[in-house]
Design an enzyme around this catalytic site. Structure first.
Site, PDB file in Angstrom:
ATOM      1  N   GLU A 230      39.366  34.332  39.564  1.00 47.63           N
ATOM      2  CA  GLU A 230      39.427  33.273  38.630  1.00 47.63           C
ATOM      3  C   GLU A 230      39.216  33.993  37.166  1.00 47.63           C
ATOM      4  O   GLU A 230      38.253  34.529  36.975  1.00 47.63           O
ATOM      5  CB  GLU A 230      38.328  32.290  38.838  1.00 47.63           C
ATOM      6  CG  GLU A 230      38.419  31.015  37.803  1.00 47.63           C
ATOM      7  CD  GLU A 230      37.868  30.928  36.536  1.00 47.63           C
ATOM      8  OE1 GLU A 230      38.723  31.340  35.583  1.00 47.63           O
ATOM      9  OE2 GLU A 230      36.700  30.983  36.431  1.00 47.63           O
ATOM     10  N   CYS A 264      35.981  29.812  30.666  1.00 52.89           N
ATOM     11  CA  CYS A 264      37.327  30.151  30.746  1.00 52.89           C
ATOM     12  C   CYS A 264      38.137  28.895  30.727  1.00 52.89           C
ATOM     13  O   CYS A 264      39.411  29.136  30.295  1.00 52.89           O
ATOM     14  CB  CYS A 264      37.428  30.742  32.204  1.00 52.89           C
ATOM     15  SG  CYS A 264      36.526  29.546  33.351  1.00 52.89           S
TER      16      CYS A 264
END
Length: 457
Positions: A230, A264
């Site tokens: 990720e 993120c």
């Protein structure tokens, strides 16, 4: 590299604590102890694993205030955001405990002459390399899913939040999980490569930058080990011609400034059609300008410091480079003359390809506003990125927005007329340089299992 780790409070620049790094022999011993704990844990029933995970969720709730205060000291997280983070992690535990036994149960299928059985067997020790921006959540989302699957867990946490990594280890044991099943490693990058190569380690998961993802995936590939990545992103939030501007402005400010913009899946690029551009920029800038940085321990503060001076300075350099290449600052944009890793809420316009504000991830409270000709052009610009984690669409025509999101937005997640961080029952992950694999929603429980086929005559 020093054999000690010192954590620093980014709001006050005072030392928080100092820790000794582990020696290579200590790392090897820790991996072997984790593997030994796994050998017992893998035989525990799905229902009993679920009970332990549910108990861990309760332990998180019972220690919420202490943990939230620790995160504020280590990375400057707003105290209220820290409490919310722990609530989210507890909810992940609840979801996993409630759904894990069903998700991981044996499946039967008809086969010629008998019955086929698919059983989801744990594979071993899973190594997680995690960042500092969500010291509890980043760990819990991979650890809890893999513990439910029957695996053991190794953690290399970011040095900025070393104390949080050790605190999590203690909380897992307090919840009744076997000692060493969740193991925190205090190691450097060279030692990390050796952990990946260790025969007891059967999978690697990383949350971090795309450059870090390439390194870790490369090391894992050398020894043929699966990875889940990720990575970074540059999420686009698209304001179409028929958007509710009040809703769009409010959601976009929240999406850009949550966790001081160090997320993120934060809203980072704001792509606004020409019909709404001037009005959006005016209102959005007013809201951003009003967000005064303050003490993260004060519940009334809306914008805290970044997690370190270095991270703040890196962001400031990206803004300077973007301005040098044609971007224009409407508010913020300068490092304040004060103690701490503070950076103001900043709005950039005239953002174009070739600038860091357009091409790269700005991991902090800086918004890039980009004008699009029309809806079609806005979607084109949204997809004009090497990243593909999340994004958003604002439109009063929800049916059309859903169609654009499902068929045209090249990302793993899309918010429609809202901003969301993560929800336990929905998959989380991206495409392109934002990585691969999924967490949450039941998907994470099966990333590191052996889907074993049994042929019963």
């Amino acid at each position: 590299m020093s054999n000690r780790i010192t954590t620093i409070n980014p709001a006050t620049e005072a030392e928080v604590a100092t820790y000794d790094r582990m020696t290579d022999d200590q790392v090897t011993e820790a991996i072997e102890a984790c593997h030994a704990a796994f050998e017992t844990w893998k035989l525990v029933s799905l229902e009993d694993r679920a009970e332990k995970i549910k108990a861990f969720g309760q332990v998180l709730r019972d220690n919420k205030e202490d943990f939230a205060e620790l995160m504020t000291r280590e990375v400057g997280k707003l105290i209220g955001d820290g409490r919310d983070e722990i609530d989210l992690c507890a909810a992940i535990c609840d979801f996993t405990a409630a759904n894990g036994p069903k998700e991981l149960a044996d499946e039967e299928r008809e086969i010629p002459g008998g019955t086929g059985v698919i059983t989801y067997a744990p594979v071993g020790v899973i190594y997680g390399i995690q960042p500092w921006n969500f010291p509890c959540y980043q760990v819990v989302r991979y650890a809890v899913a893999n513990l439910m699957a029957g695996n053991g867990i190794l953690l290399k946490h970011a040095e900025l939040c070393t104390g949080s990594g050790l605190y999590l280890r203690d909380l897992f044991e307090k919840a009744g999980l076997p000692k060493n099943l969740f193991t925190t490693l205090l190691i450097d990058h060279d030692q990390s490569d050796k952990v990946i190569a260790n025969d007891h380690v059967r999978g690697v998961t990383l949350t971090g930058s795309d450059s870090a993802g390439r390194v870790v995936a490369g090391e894992a590939a050398k020894v043929l080990k699966k990875t889940v990545l990720e990575l970074g992103s540059n999420d686009a939030y698209v304001v179409l011609d028929d958007a509710d501007l009040d809703l769009a402005v409010e959601s976009c400010v929240q999406g850009r400034l949550y966790n001081a913009g160090q997320t993120c899946v934060a809203a980072k690029r704001f792509i606004v059609t020409e019909a709404n551009y001037d009005a959006f920029v005016e209102r959005f800038t007013e809201h951003m300008k009003a967000m005064e940085p303050g003490d993260p321990t004060d519940s009334s503060t809306k914008l805290g410091p970044m997690a370190s001076i270095q991270l703040r300075d890196d962001l400031a350099k990206q803004v300077e480079d973007s301005v040098a290449k044609g971007a224009r600052v409407l508010c913020g944009g300068e490092v304040p003359d004060r103690k701490g890793a503070y950076y103001p809420a900043t709005v950039l316009v005239d953002v174009a390809p070739g600038q860091p504000a357009y091409d790269d991830e700005l991991f902090g409270p800086v918004a890039s506003v980009i004008k699009a000709g029309d809806d079609e052009d806005a979607m084109r610009i949204a997809n004009d990125s090497r990243y593909g984690l999340g994004g958003g669409i604002f439109s009063k025509n929800e049916k059309r927005a859903r169609e654009l999101a499902s068929r045209h937005f090249d990302t793993g997640m899309v918010c429609i007329n809202t901003y969301n961080l993560a929800i336990p029952n929905m998959p989380f992950g991206g495409v392109k340089n934002s990585g691969y694999g999924r967490e949450h929603g039941g998907f994470g429980m099966k990333e590191f299992v052996n889907a074993k086929s049994l042929y019963m005559a």
